[in-house]
Design a protein around this motif. Sequence first.
Motif, PDB file in Angstrom:
ATOM      1  N   GLN A  41       0.835  -1.193   0.000  1.00 61.00           N
ATOM      2  CA  GLN A  41       0.000   0.000   0.000  1.00 61.00           C
ATOM      3  C   GLN A  41       0.882   1.260   0.000  1.00 61.00           C
ATOM      4  O   GLN A  41       1.969   1.261   0.579  1.00 61.00           O
ATOM      5  N   PRO A  42       0.402   2.338  -0.608  1.00 59.07           N
ATOM      6  CA  PRO A  42       1.143   3.605  -0.557  1.00 59.07           C
ATOM      7  C   PRO A  42       1.319   4.070   0.891  1.00 59.07           C
ATOM      8  O   PRO A  42       0.519   3.729   1.772  1.00 59.07           O
ATOM      9  N   ALA A  43       2.361   4.844   1.131  1.00 64.49           N
ATOM     10  CA  ALA A  43       2.645   5.334   2.481  1.00 64.49           C
ATOM     11  C   ALA A  43       2.845   6.843   2.446  1.00 64.49           C
ATOM     12  O   ALA A  43       3.555   7.367   1.577  1.00 64.49           O
ATOM     13  N   ASN A  44       2.189   7.520   3.388  1.00 66.51           N
ATOM     14  CA  ASN A  44       2.387   8.957   3.577  1.00 66.51           C
ATOM     15  C   ASN A  44       3.086   9.158   4.916  1.00 66.51           C
ATOM     16  O   ASN A  44       2.512   8.872   5.972  1.00 66.51           O
ATOM     17  N   ILE A  45       4.307   9.620   4.862  1.00 69.86           N
ATOM     18  CA  ILE A  45       5.137   9.688   6.067  1.00 69.86           C
ATOM     19  C   ILE A  45       5.852  11.033   6.132  1.00 69.86           C
ATOM     20  O   ILE A  45       5.781  11.851   5.208  1.00 69.86           O
ATOM     21  N   LYS A  46       6.526  11.241   7.238  1.00 68.85           N
ATOM     22  CA  LYS A  46       7.501  12.326   7.336  1.00 68.85           C
ATOM     23  C   LYS A  46       8.778  11.745   7.931  1.00 68.85           C
ATOM     24  O   LYS A  46       8.735  10.772   8.703  1.00 68.85           O
ATOM     25  N   ILE A  47       9.893  12.313   7.548  1.00 67.32           N
ATOM     26  CA  ILE A  47      11.197  11.826   7.988  1.00 67.32           C
ATOM     27  C   ILE A  47      11.748  12.783   9.040  1.00 67.32           C
ATOM     28  O   ILE A  47      11.918  13.976   8.783  1.00 67.32           O
ATOM     29  N   LYS A  48      12.006  12.245  10.220  1.00 66.08           N
ATOM     30  CA  LYS A  48      12.607  13.026  11.303  1.00 66.08           C
ATOM     31  C   LYS A  48      14.091  12.689  11.360  1.00 66.08           C
ATOM     32  O   LYS A  48      14.471  11.525  11.445  1.00 66.08           O
ATOM     33  N   ASP A  49      14.914  13.717  11.318  1.00 65.09           N
ATOM     34  CA  ASP A  49      16.364  13.515  11.255  1.00 65.09           C
ATOM     35  C   ASP A  49      17.028  14.361  12.338  1.00 65.09           C
ATOM     36  O   ASP A  49      16.890  15.590  12.350  1.00 65.09           O
ATOM     37  N   ILE A  50      17.729  13.700  13.259  1.00 65.69           N
ATOM     38  CA  ILE A  50      18.405  14.393  14.362  1.00 65.69           C
ATOM     39  C   ILE A  50      19.877  14.543  13.989  1.00 65.69           C
ATOM     40  O   ILE A  50      20.605  13.557  13.877  1.00 65.69           O
ATOM     41  N   LEU A  51      20.308  15.781  13.805  1.00 63.37           N
ATOM     42  CA  LEU A  51      21.672  16.047  13.357  1.00 63.37           C
ATOM     43  C   LEU A  51      22.659  15.926  14.513  1.00 63.37           C
ATOM     44  O   LEU A  51      22.303  16.149  15.679  1.00 63.37           O
ATOM     45  N   PRO A  52      23.917  15.607  14.223  1.00 65.06           N
ATOM     46  CA  PRO A  52      24.934  15.576  15.284  1.00 65.06           C
ATOM     47  C   PRO A  52      25.120  16.966  15.892  1.00 65.06           C
ATOM     48  O   PRO A  52      24.998  17.983  15.201  1.00 65.06           O
ATOM     49  N   ALA A  53      25.413  17.012  17.170  1.00 58.91           N
ATOM     50  CA  ALA A  53      25.619  18.288  17.855  1.00 58.91           C
ATOM     51  C   ALA A  53      26.741  19.074  17.186  1.00 58.91           C
ATOM     52  O   ALA A  53      27.831  18.545  16.944  1.00 58.91           O
ATOM     53  N   GLY A  54      26.471  20.340  16.877  1.00 61.04           N
ATOM     54  CA  GLY A  54      27.481  21.205  16.281  1.00 61.04           C
ATOM     55  C   GLY A  54      27.559  21.151  14.771  1.00 61.04           C
ATOM     56  O   GLY A  54      28.265  21.953  14.154  1.00 61.04           O
ATOM     57  N   PHE A  55      26.840  20.212  14.141  1.00 64.19           N
ATOM     58  CA  PHE A  55      26.794  20.142  12.682  1.00 64.19           C
ATOM     59  C   PHE A  55      25.648  21.030  12.184  1.00 64.19           C
ATOM     60  O   PHE A  55      24.579  21.059  12.787  1.00 64.19           O
ATOM     61  N   LYS A  56      25.875  21.728  11.079  1.00 66.07           N
ATOM     62  CA  LYS A  56      24.883  22.650  10.548  1.00 66.07           C
ATOM     63  C   LYS A  56      24.450  22.228   9.143  1.00 66.07           C
ATOM     64  O   LYS A  56      25.264  21.773   8.343  1.00 66.07           O
ATOM     65  N   PHE A  57      23.153  22.422   8.885  1.00 69.43           N
ATOM     66  CA  PHE A  57      22.604  22.078   7.577  1.00 69.43           C
ATOM     67  C   PHE A  57      23.117  23.064   6.530  1.00 69.43           C
ATOM     68  O   PHE A  57      23.153  24.275   6.761  1.00 69.43           O
ATOM     69  N   SER A  94      18.982  13.151  -0.073  1.00 67.03           N
ATOM     70  CA  SER A  94      20.381  13.499   0.196  1.00 67.03           C
ATOM     71  C   SER A  94      20.478  14.957   0.617  1.00 67.03           C
ATOM     72  O   SER A  94      19.646  15.787   0.244  1.00 67.03           O
ATOM     73  N   TYR A  95      21.482  15.243   1.411  1.00 70.97           N
ATOM     74  CA  TYR A  95      21.740  16.615   1.858  1.00 70.97           C
ATOM     75  C   TYR A  95      23.162  16.677   2.393  1.00 70.97           C
ATOM     76  O   TYR A  95      23.859  15.654   2.478  1.00 70.97           O
ATOM     77  N   MET A  96      23.593  17.875   2.779  1.00 73.32           N
ATOM     78  CA  MET A  96      24.947  18.056   3.291  1.00 73.32           C
ATOM     79  C   MET A  96      24.921  18.820   4.609  1.00 73.32           C
ATOM     80  O   MET A  96      24.086  19.702   4.809  1.00 73.32           O
ATOM     81  N   LEU A  97      25.856  18.462   5.490  1.00 69.08           N
ATOM     82  CA  LEU A  97      26.070  19.171   6.746  1.00 69.08           C
ATOM     83  C   LEU A  97      27.499  19.689   6.782  1.00 69.08           C
ATOM     84  O   LEU A  97      28.399  19.092   6.188  1.00 69.08           O
ATOM     85  N   VAL A  98      27.703  20.787   7.503  1.00 65.15           N
ATOM     86  CA  VAL A  98      29.052  21.306   7.702  1.00 65.15           C
ATOM     87  C   VAL A  98      29.419  21.129   9.171  1.00 65.15           C
ATOM     88  O   VAL A  98      28.584  21.315  10.064  1.00 65.15           O
ATOM     89  N   VAL A  99      30.657  20.726   9.428  1.00 67.29           N
ATOM     90  CA  VAL A  99      31.140  20.530  10.796  1.00 67.29           C
ATOM     91  C   VAL A  99      31.441  21.901  11.390  1.00 67.29           C
ATOM     92  O   VAL A  99      32.327  22.617  10.915  1.00 67.29           O
ATOM     93  N   GLY A 100      30.704  22.287  12.434  1.00 69.71           N
ATOM     94  CA  GLY A 100      30.814  23.623  13.009  1.00 69.71           C
ATOM     95  C   GLY A 100      32.116  23.868  13.741  1.00 69.71           C
ATOM     96  O   GLY A 100      32.827  22.937  14.140  1.00 69.71           O
ATOM     97  N   SER A 101      32.425  25.148  13.955  1.00 70.04           N
ATOM     98  CA  SER A 101      33.711  25.541  14.542  1.00 70.04           C
ATOM     99  C   SER A 101      33.870  25.096  15.989  1.00 70.04           C
ATOM    100  O   SER A 101      34.988  24.965  16.477  1.00 70.04           O
ATOM    101  N   GLY A 102      32.776  24.867  16.702  1.00 72.46           N
ATOM    102  CA  GLY A 102      32.885  24.466  18.099  1.00 72.46           C
ATOM    103  C   GLY A 102      32.955  22.972  18.323  1.00 72.46           C
ATOM    104  O   GLY A 102      33.017  22.509  19.470  1.00 72.46           O
TER     105      GLY A 102
END
Length: 244
Positions: A41-57, A94-102
């Motif tokens: 059956q078709p699925a209607n969902i949302k994706i929850k994504d918890i980023l690593p601390a200090g990483f920025k989208f 797909s997406y990219m994160l940048v490793v923050g300065s802290g």
Amino acid sequence: MALGYRASDADITIIKTALKDNVVVGDIVPYTLKVINNKAQPANIKIKDILPAGFKFVNGSSRVNGKKVMDPKGGRTVTYDKVSLSGNGEMVISYMLVVGSGVTQGEYTNTAMALNSLTGKVVSNIAQATVTVTSDPLFDNALIFGKVFVDKNGNGVQDEGEEGLGGVKLITVRGEIITTDAHGRYHLVDVSGGRWERGGNFVIKLDPRSLPKEYRVSGRNPKVVRVSPGLPSKVDFGVIEVQP
């Protein structure tokens, strides 16, 4: 909220991948989420994504099956809303994160799951990808340099006319042995600079056995120097001539 699904018995399977294993501060890390509908059956969902601390989208980096889409909402926890999958269908986000300065050295894990769009119930396995933040020699390590010189006036400072002394050995607490060049100069790279907020101490000693017999060390030996990430520190050693 129950988080115990295995990929084999969940309605949705998520396979999360980080395309780099080891990174440094400032690096951009690409991630992919392969989302598979295990039901007819078709699925209607949302994706929850918890980023690593200090990483920025990275703004504008979101893609679905290679096509650019709007970036998800949120801060450290981002959500892709209104994700539709056909029966037994799949997609790649797909997406990219940048490793923050802290961000400090260590392992950082990114966690994703699928939720039912109406009930908010978790309907997938919990998918994770881990990267290791390592030291960047340019910014995280320190440089020690200096000179062994003949301190004719015994003031501990190399003045004009006080020449360097070559062939002298210096020893660190890490077991490294450095020998001065013909002008008495030495340097030591890749020294741990300690934590960003406070630096660290570094101990270096002149080996008196390596001095010509007519000289001895003047001043402190060993010496303790305060080092900081990304900065050079100078440590000189004066030697004086022993009177017969």
